[in-house]
Design an enzyme around this catalytic site. Structure first.
Site, PDB file in Angstrom:
ATOM      1  N   ASN A  64      41.054  67.616  47.314  1.00 15.14           N
ATOM      2  CA  ASN A  64      42.342  67.077  46.814  1.00 15.14           C
ATOM      3  C   ASN A  64      42.345  66.944  45.298  1.00 15.14           C
ATOM      4  OD1 ASN A  64      40.562  64.878  46.864  1.00 15.14           O
ATOM      5  ND2 ASN A  64      42.150  63.384  47.372  1.00 15.14           N
ATOM      6  N   ASP A 104      32.957  58.293  50.520  1.00 14.82           N
ATOM      7  CA  ASP A 104      34.354  58.500  50.108  1.00 14.82           C
ATOM      8  C   ASP A 104      34.516  58.059  48.653  1.00 14.82           C
ATOM      9  OD1 ASP A 104      37.013  59.121  50.022  1.00 14.82           O
ATOM     10  OD2 ASP A 104      37.673  57.615  51.451  1.00 14.82           O
ATOM     11  N   HIS A 120      34.742  62.590  46.130  1.00 11.34           N
ATOM     12  CA  HIS A 120      35.813  63.136  45.290  1.00 11.34           C
ATOM     13  C   HIS A 120      35.284  63.306  43.870  1.00 11.34           C
ATOM     14  CE1 HIS A 120      38.921  62.549  48.400  1.00 11.34           C
ATOM     15  NE2 HIS A 120      38.186  61.495  48.739  1.00 11.34           N
TER      16      HIS A 120
HETATM   17  O1  DOR Z   1      40.734  55.646  49.589  1.00 10.22           O
HETATM   18  C1  DOR Z   1      40.863  56.861  49.544  1.00 10.22           C
HETATM   19  N1  DOR Z   1      40.873  57.530  48.384  1.00 10.22           N
HETATM   20  N2  DOR Z   1      41.022  57.500  50.684  1.00 10.22           N
HETATM   21  C2  DOR Z   1      41.319  58.811  50.728  1.00 10.22           C
HETATM   22  O2  DOR Z   1      41.459  59.335  51.797  1.00 10.22           O
HETATM   23  C3  DOR Z   1      41.497  59.576  49.474  1.00 10.22           C
HETATM   24  C4  DOR Z   1      40.811  58.946  48.358  1.00 10.22           C
HETATM   25  C5  DOR Z   1      41.206  59.482  47.020  1.00 10.22           C
HETATM   26  O3  DOR Z   1      41.301  60.709  46.859  1.00 10.22           O
HETATM   27  O4  DOR Z   1      41.376  58.695  46.092  1.00 10.22           O
HETATM   28 ZN    ZN Z   2      40.351  60.185  53.439  1.00  8.14          ZN
END
Ligand code: DOR
Ligand code: ZN
Length: 430
Positions: free
Chosen positions: A94, A306, A62
């Site tokens: 996202n 992640d 992210h």
């Molecule tokens: O722990 C997480 N954080 N899992 C996710 O699926 C999304 C992510 C986030 O965007 O912070």
């Molecule tokens: Zn996720």
């Protein structure tokens, strides 16, 4: 420009290579791999004592830009990637706005070109605004370079919608990468349902909330023929589902994070550490053992972070109010080296498969190998370097790691992308 990388132990299972040798690079590609190579003019680097592998790829990151630049941006996130030894990341959609149309894809590509310290592979949303209601502009996004589709952070609740997503993605040969979460079971769940939720007095996030959607999406993979890549798998039974799907010959792959491998629900103490609040949640010790076994036997294809940066003020709240996620780019390689390779659980070749080869294959990227003709994307690490994870050493804007204070052995030192150094001797190249 020519570049000679001398005396590293070069490991690449794709070409059966594991020996100390020299790698000659010109114009971004490998010219020759061998011993006592010569070069008329160029830059020489002595990598004695270090290990050189095909550049690592983290296919679940992210970067938070656009919209959440207070947490991370493309400049800081890709610096963190380079600092952790990665040559490429796949950015999750996202953001705000969500990457659900071609303009968003072009924005990420343009920013990555301007300020990126690694390659950025773009994933697009499956549904508009990640709401699960209307198909995102998948065809347009693919035409503009999106390589995969995911509503990461959200499960696609409606099976018919997920089927349409997969019917589209298969036409482009792109994988769909679900974050498997059935909201009717998970609700407001905060931690694994069972011992942890009872002990902490928090709402439970049951294993079945993940497993049911995995089972459904495997069925939809069978129906549509679309490549399915299960994100951040966390339970033993979920792995059994993937194992059976693979035995059946379905195009199913999956990934695991270091936090689900090396932390469990038992680590969430009564101090309620919000850095350990992740989605899906940390599971049981038995699940973690099963995940390691799944990595060893190949049921798990890829290790991903992640990497989910958040600000301190968001995380420094009551457990229920803090957002899910932890950062991971700058600890992943070292954790895998320390906890899996040094322990003799996997070898370097398996590590390279899970952190470089499989992510590229799943995302349809060109092969990178230590062989003449390949693009010169390489990760170099010192397998003996010992260090303690400390927030002030991160390039990420965020500090929400669950591994602060851990003593690790093995660290990325040099990273090359297209023959150019993005990190040298532990320092980001400006
Ligand atoms: O722990 C997480 N954080 N899992 C996710 O699926 C999304 C992510 C986030 O965007 O912070
Ligand atoms: Zn996720």
């Amino acid at each position: 420009m020519a570049l000679m990388l001398r005396n590293a132990r070069c490991i690449d299972p794709q070409v059966g290579l594991d020996e100390v040798c020299d790698v000659l690079v010109r114009d971004g590609r490998v010219v020759e791999v061998g011993h006592d190579l010569t070069m008329p003019k160029g830059v020489e680097r002595d990598l004695s004592g270090k290990i050189l592998v095909p550049g690592l790829v983290d296919m679940h990151v992210h970067l938070r830009e656009p919209g959440f630049e207070q947490k991370e941006d493309i400049a800081s996130g890709t610096r963190a990637a380079a600092h952790g030894g990665f040559t490429a990341v796949c950015a999750m959609p996202n953001t705000d706005p969500v990457i659900d149309n071609a303009v968003g894809v072009e924005y990420i590509k343009a920013r990555a070109n301007e300020v990126g310290k690694c390659r950025v592979i773009v994933s697009g949303a499956c549904t508009k605004g990640l709401k699960g209601e209307i198909l995102a502009e998948m065809g347009d996004m693919h035409a503009h370079g999106a390589k995969a589709f995911t509503d990461d952070g959200h499960g696609v609740q409606d099976a018919g919608m997920m089927r349409r997503v997969m019917d589209y993605a298969v036409q482009f040969g792109c994988p769909v990468m679900p974050h498997c979460q059935d909201n009717s079971l998970v609700g407001d769940g905060q931690v694994n349902e069972g011992v942890a939720s009872t002990r902490l007095g928090l709402a439970g996030w049951p294993a079945e909330g993940e497993e049911l959607e995995i089972a459904r999406d495997i069925a939809l993979c069978r129906l549509t023929g679309c490549p399915l890549h299960i994100q951040h798998i966390t339970t033993a039974r979920a792995l059994d589902l993937v194992r059976a799907a693979k035995e059946e010959g379905l195009p199913v792959t999956c990934e695991v994070t270091p936090h689900h491998l090396f932390l469990t629900e038992d680590d969430i103490t009564d101090e309620y550490p919000t850095s350990l609040k992740v989605n899906p949640p940390l599971r049981t010790a038995d699940d973690a053992v099963a995940l390691v076994a799944g990595l060893v036997d190949g049921t798990i294809d890829a290790i991903v972070t992640d990497h989910a940066p958040h600000t301190d003020w968001e995380k420094d709240r009551e457990f229920e109010l803090a957002p899910f996620g932890m950062i991971g780019l700058e600890t992943s390689l070292s954790l895998v080296l320390t906890k899996l390779v040094r322990e003799g659980i996997i070898d370097y070749a398996r590590m390279v498969e899970a952190m470089a080869v499989a992510p590229r294959r799943i995302l349809g990227q060109d092969v990178v190998s230590i062989a003449a003709g390949s693009v010169a994307d390489f990760t170099v690490f010192d397998p003996e370097a010992t260090w303690t994870v400390a927030r002030e050493d991160f390039c990420s804007k965020a500090g929400n790691s669950g591994f602060i204070g851990w003593e690790l052995t093995g660290k990325a030192t040099d990273v090359y992308v297209g023959g150019y150094a993005t990190m040298e001797e532990g320092n980001i190249v400006e």
